[in-house]
Scaffold this motif. Structure first.
Motif, PDB file in Angstrom:
ATOM      1  N   MET A  28       0.801  -1.218   0.000  1.00  0.00           N
ATOM      2  CA  MET A  28       0.000   0.000   0.000  1.00  0.00           C
ATOM      3  C   MET A  28       0.831   1.264   0.000  1.00  0.00           C
ATOM      4  O   MET A  28       0.298   2.366   0.079  1.00  0.00           O
ATOM      5  CB  MET A  28      -0.954  -0.003   1.202  1.00  0.00           C
ATOM      6  CG  MET A  28      -2.012  -1.089   1.124  1.00  0.00           C
ATOM      7  SD  MET A  28      -3.293  -0.909   2.367  1.00  0.00           S
ATOM      8  CE  MET A  28      -4.069   0.610   1.819  1.00  0.00           C
ATOM      9  N   MET A  29       2.143   1.150  -0.085  1.00  0.00           N
ATOM     10  CA  MET A  29       2.991   2.338  -0.074  1.00  0.00           C
ATOM     11  C   MET A  29       3.115   2.898  -1.491  1.00  0.00           C
ATOM     12  O   MET A  29       4.163   2.877  -2.127  1.00  0.00           O
ATOM     13  CB  MET A  29       4.361   2.022   0.519  1.00  0.00           C
ATOM     14  CG  MET A  29       4.296   1.684   2.010  1.00  0.00           C
ATOM     15  SD  MET A  29       5.885   1.273   2.707  1.00  0.00           S
ATOM     16  CE  MET A  29       6.706   2.857   2.619  1.00  0.00           C
ATOM     17  N   ALA A  30       1.980   3.349  -2.044  1.00  0.00           N
ATOM     18  CA  ALA A  30       1.944   3.891  -3.404  1.00  0.00           C
ATOM     19  C   ALA A  30       2.845   5.106  -3.498  1.00  0.00           C
ATOM     20  O   ALA A  30       3.002   5.863  -2.557  1.00  0.00           O
ATOM     21  CB  ALA A  30       0.512   4.265  -3.776  1.00  0.00           C
ATOM     22  N   GLY A  31       3.402   5.288  -4.701  1.00  0.00           N
ATOM     23  CA  GLY A  31       4.282   6.436  -4.906  1.00  0.00           C
ATOM     24  C   GLY A  31       5.714   6.135  -4.553  1.00  0.00           C
ATOM     25  O   GLY A  31       6.577   7.003  -4.642  1.00  0.00           O
ATOM     26  N   THR A  32       6.019   4.918  -4.091  1.00  0.00           N
ATOM     27  CA  THR A  32       7.379   4.508  -3.793  1.00  0.00           C
ATOM     28  C   THR A  32       7.702   3.329  -4.675  1.00  0.00           C
ATOM     29  O   THR A  32       6.806   2.696  -5.264  1.00  0.00           O
ATOM     30  CB  THR A  32       7.528   4.088  -2.321  1.00  0.00           C
ATOM     31  OG1 THR A  32       6.907   2.818  -2.140  1.00  0.00           O
ATOM     32  CG2 THR A  32       6.900   5.106  -1.391  1.00  0.00           C
ATOM     33  N   PRO A  33       8.976   2.969  -4.781  1.00  0.00           N
ATOM     34  CA  PRO A  33       9.316   1.791  -5.583  1.00  0.00           C
ATOM     35  C   PRO A  33       8.599   0.537  -5.121  1.00  0.00           C
ATOM     36  O   PRO A  33       8.489  -0.431  -5.870  1.00  0.00           O
ATOM     37  CB  PRO A  33      10.834   1.677  -5.397  1.00  0.00           C
ATOM     38  CG  PRO A  33      11.272   3.080  -5.099  1.00  0.00           C
ATOM     39  CD  PRO A  33      10.162   3.684  -4.314  1.00  0.00           C
ATOM     40  N   MET A  34       8.069   0.540  -3.860  1.00  0.00           N
ATOM     41  CA  MET A  34       7.427  -0.666  -3.364  1.00  0.00           C
ATOM     42  C   MET A  34       6.055  -0.885  -3.961  1.00  0.00           C
ATOM     43  O   MET A  34       5.411  -1.880  -3.695  1.00  0.00           O
ATOM     44  CB  MET A  34       7.322  -0.604  -1.833  1.00  0.00           C
ATOM     45  CG  MET A  34       8.686  -0.571  -1.131  1.00  0.00           C
ATOM     46  SD  MET A  34       9.837  -1.784  -1.793  1.00  0.00           S
ATOM     47  CE  MET A  34       8.952  -3.283  -1.451  1.00  0.00           C
ATOM     48  N   THR A  64      15.805   1.663  -2.510  1.00  0.00           N
ATOM     49  CA  THR A  64      14.433   1.409  -2.069  1.00  0.00           C
ATOM     50  C   THR A  64      14.328   1.719  -0.578  1.00  0.00           C
ATOM     51  O   THR A  64      15.094   1.181   0.222  1.00  0.00           O
ATOM     52  CB  THR A  64      14.049  -0.052  -2.310  1.00  0.00           C
ATOM     53  OG1 THR A  64      14.136  -0.328  -3.702  1.00  0.00           O
ATOM     54  CG2 THR A  64      12.639  -0.316  -1.808  1.00  0.00           C
ATOM     55  N   PRO A  65      13.386   2.583  -0.147  1.00  0.00           N
ATOM     56  CA  PRO A  65      13.240   2.892   1.293  1.00  0.00           C
ATOM     57  C   PRO A  65      12.977   1.621   2.089  1.00  0.00           C
ATOM     58  O   PRO A  65      12.202   0.756   1.675  1.00  0.00           O
ATOM     59  CB  PRO A  65      12.045   3.843   1.324  1.00  0.00           C
ATOM     60  CG  PRO A  65      12.019   4.462  -0.031  1.00  0.00           C
ATOM     61  CD  PRO A  65      12.461   3.381  -0.976  1.00  0.00           C
ATOM     62  N   ASP A  66      13.608   1.520   3.234  1.00  0.00           N
ATOM     63  CA  ASP A  66      13.501   0.312   4.058  1.00  0.00           C
ATOM     64  C   ASP A  66      12.434   0.402   5.144  1.00  0.00           C
ATOM     65  O   ASP A  66      12.083  -0.610   5.750  1.00  0.00           O
ATOM     66  CB  ASP A  66      14.850   0.006   4.713  1.00  0.00           C
ATOM     67  CG  ASP A  66      15.883  -0.466   3.705  1.00  0.00           C
ATOM     68  OD1 ASP A  66      15.511  -1.269   2.834  1.00  0.00           O
ATOM     69  OD2 ASP A  66      17.038  -0.022   3.792  1.00  0.00           O
TER      70      ASP A  66
END
Length: 632
Positions: free
Chosen positions: A16-22, A34-36
């Motif tokens: 659900m972390m839209a807007g991030t590489p995840m 990639t944010p951890d």
């Protein structure tokens, strides 16, 4: 209501972390940037044998209280046990983060959740996950609390929500907990919800001036500052006063008065500390909060089992005070019982086979939980239960180490007289006389052997400390019987009647009732010659005129200082002796009396602390005695 079982919180947080590489497919490779950090992790795994739910329950004023609900999977028609705590409901329901319910919750809960109960822990308002303002002991709505909410209404609203929303419950609720949780349990009895069917308050905070946490008969416990720091300061409050590892006897002595101590360590402006400093006498502030008085004015519709430890080092006053207040009314008497066990404060919830050097017959805490606590809740909370059989008085007789049941506590009717030459006797002394000592505030009698630490295991066991470390001091008088030829069994609260005079204008008096063991004991060498404090309590002399009306003592005038020792069940065995010690300080558990007259001892100056000669009368019309509740 959000369940923390089922879908993995980690996967949910990542996807659900839209807007991030995840936001890409979960199996796609990640690059180095990639944010951890993720939003959450659900440590309750699908294989857990329980359901753990985290909810925010709305109160009547719109504030929502953070609540955890735990039960074994598949339970139906389940009774509910509620505890309302300032000590973090999350932590109370996540022991070891185990996937087994009996390992997840405190050991006191095991028999209940293994028998189909629902267990609920809730943060009181203003702490941890709960909304609202935290008032350390929020008074009942009324003269001290002009709002529409208190712990009574919060308990009512919580119970109302639980019985309406937990479809697997049977709609019956019990409440329990120790210390602060005992206080919130008692508050729930005021205007209780109809679904509240039983209560077991343990070592409750009832009257912070008369004999629970802050004062005992007017003598102040300055180490309470540590509790206020931990409870009320968001940052930097954990660990108490920043005194290092010094001998706290030296630390407190060097600071001066209780007010000076607060100022030295910068806690004098904390609201919780200021309330103590500003109310040294038993004024309306304390009287309007005394739960024994509040409960005495209302019907008791909820069956209540009150619990206390014989050596409760924090809240020894509350349980017996509430029992006395409620059992005095025939209309309430049928709904109240009392338990006195061989425990420290809250020790009933832990392993109970020993306390300090004392050893008992098995795990006494577990015995009580299985033989009395569980049946009490079962008969009041289960659907179609067996009939209730709750003895009015349940006590553990230390000395003989056995559980006893009785119709009531014994009245204090048998005087143990103090006499000349350090003698004590059940026969009134022939003649009369005095024994004297000099009390020096610069050299107060320590509460335990030095160095003193008011935390950790020493604090938990200080009341069972061998008292030989003070016996023989020139500022301590000891009165001792001959060797007993027959047992002396007491059950109840011994009453001190000390006839004394001081050369000063104020004085404290400490009386210790002591079981002196034989000098030889090959079966248990550590107890050879041991001087076991059966009951220890203090009285601040300025309140002999009335707790709300402190006044100077007239130098040389003899007064009758009268107060209660803690409620006990103890057997002084043949071959033992009974000792009574009298002294005028118990430091640093209690602040020092300057022994000159000052309006507030909280603000006494160095020059106010003076030596005084204390004179204890024996025999004649001023016969000092400790009246023992002897079981006939």
């Amino acid at each position: 209501m959000r369940s923390m079982t089922g879908v993995s919180g980690l996967v949910l947080a990542l996807t659900m972390m839209a807007g991030t590489p995840m936001a890409q497919a979960k199996d796609a490779p990640l690059d180095a940037m990639t944010p951890d950090k993720v939003a959450s992790y659900d440590w309750v795994r699908p294989e857990a044998d329980y359901v753990r739910q985290e909810v925010m329950i709305p109160m009547r004023d719109g504030v929502k209280l953070h609540t955890f609900i735990v039960y074994r999977k598949g339970v139906t028609d389940a009774p509910i046990i509620l505890s309302r705590t300032p000590y973090d409901a999350d932590a109370s329901t996540s022991r070891n983060r185990s996937q087994k319910i009996e390992e997840l919750l405190p050991i006191v809960d095991t028999p209940f959740v293994n028998d189909g109960y629902i267990r609920v822990y809730q943060d009181v308002r203003g702490l941890h996950g709960s909304e609202g303002d935290y008032v350390m002991t929020r008074p009942l709505r009324g003269p001290l609390n002009p709002t529409a909410v208190d712990h009574s209404t919060d308990a009512y609203d919580t119970i109302d929500w639980l019985v309406k929303n937990l479809k697997n419950s049977n709609g019956k609720v019990g409440i329990t907990g120790s210390s602060y949780l005992g206080f919130t349990s008692l508050m729930a009895l005021i205007d209780p919800h109809p679904a509240l069917k039983a209560a077991i308050p343990q070592s409750p905070m009832v009257d912070g001036w008369m004999g629970d946490d802050w004062f005992h008969n007017g003598a102040f416990r300055a180490f309470g500052y540590n509790y206020v720091l931990g409870q009320t300061v968001k940052k930097g409050g954990k660990g108490g006063l920043p005194t290092g590892k010094e001998d706290e006897y030296d630390t407190y002595l060097a600071a001066g008065s209780a007010g000076d101590l607060a100022r030295k360590w910068g806690v004098d402006q904390l609201p919780g500390v200021r309330k103590m400093l500003e109310h040294p006498a038993y004024d309306q502030f304390w009287q309007e909060q005394a739960l024994d008085k509040l409960l005495a004015k209302r019907p008791l519709t909820v069956p209540t089992m009150l619990v206390v430890g014989e050596w409760d080092q924090e809240d020894s006053w509350g349980t017996p005070a509430v029992y006395r207040a409620l059992s005095a009314d025939p209309a309430k008497r049928a709904n109240v019982s009392i338990v006195v066990g061989p425990w420290r404060h809250s020790g009933v919830n832990y392993e109970g086979s020993s306390l300090g050097n004392l050893k008992f017959e098995g795990d006494t805490a577990l015995q009580w939980r299985l033989n009395y606590m569980k049946p009490f809740f079962d008969c009041h909370l289960k659907t179609n239960p067996a009939p209730c059989h709750t003895p009015r008085v349940i006590t553990y007789a230390t000395g003989t180490n056995r559980w006893e049941e009785a119709d009531d506590l014994s009245p204090s009717t048998t005087p143990l007289y103090l006499g000349g030459h350090g003698e004590a006797s059940f026969d009134k002394p022939v003649g009369e006389g005095v024994e004297s000592y000099v009390s020096d505030p610069a050299k107060p009698v320590p509460s335990v052997p030095r160095p003193v630490s008011l935390g950790g295991d020493e604090w938990k066991t200080w009341l069972v400390q061998d008292q030989r470390f003070t016996d023989g001091r020139t500022d301590v008088l000891s009165f001792k019987t001959g060797v007993l030829s027959a047992p002396v069994h007491i059950r109840g609260a011994p009453k001190v009647d000390l006839r004394a005079a001081t050369s000063g204008k104020d004085s404290d008096y400490v009386v210790k009732l002591i079981d002196v063991y034989p000098g030889q004991n090959t079966a248990n060498p550590v107890m050879a010659g041991y001087e076991l404090g059966v009951g220890i309590e203090i009285f601040r002399g300025r309140y002999v005129h009335g707790y709300a009306t402190p006044a100077p003592l007239v130098p040389g005038k003899t007064y009758a200082f009268q107060w209660l020792l803690p409620t006990v069940d103890h057997v002084f065995l043949p071959g033992h002796r009974i000792m009574v010690q009298v002294q005028s300080s118990l430091f640093p558990v209690y602040d020092r009396n300057p022994q000159s007259w000052v309006p507030s001892i909280m603000d006494a100056k160095a020059e106010d602390y003076v030596k005084a000669t204390e004179t204890i009368h024996w025999g004649g019309k001023d016969a000092s005695a400790v009246w023992l509740p002897v079981v006939k």
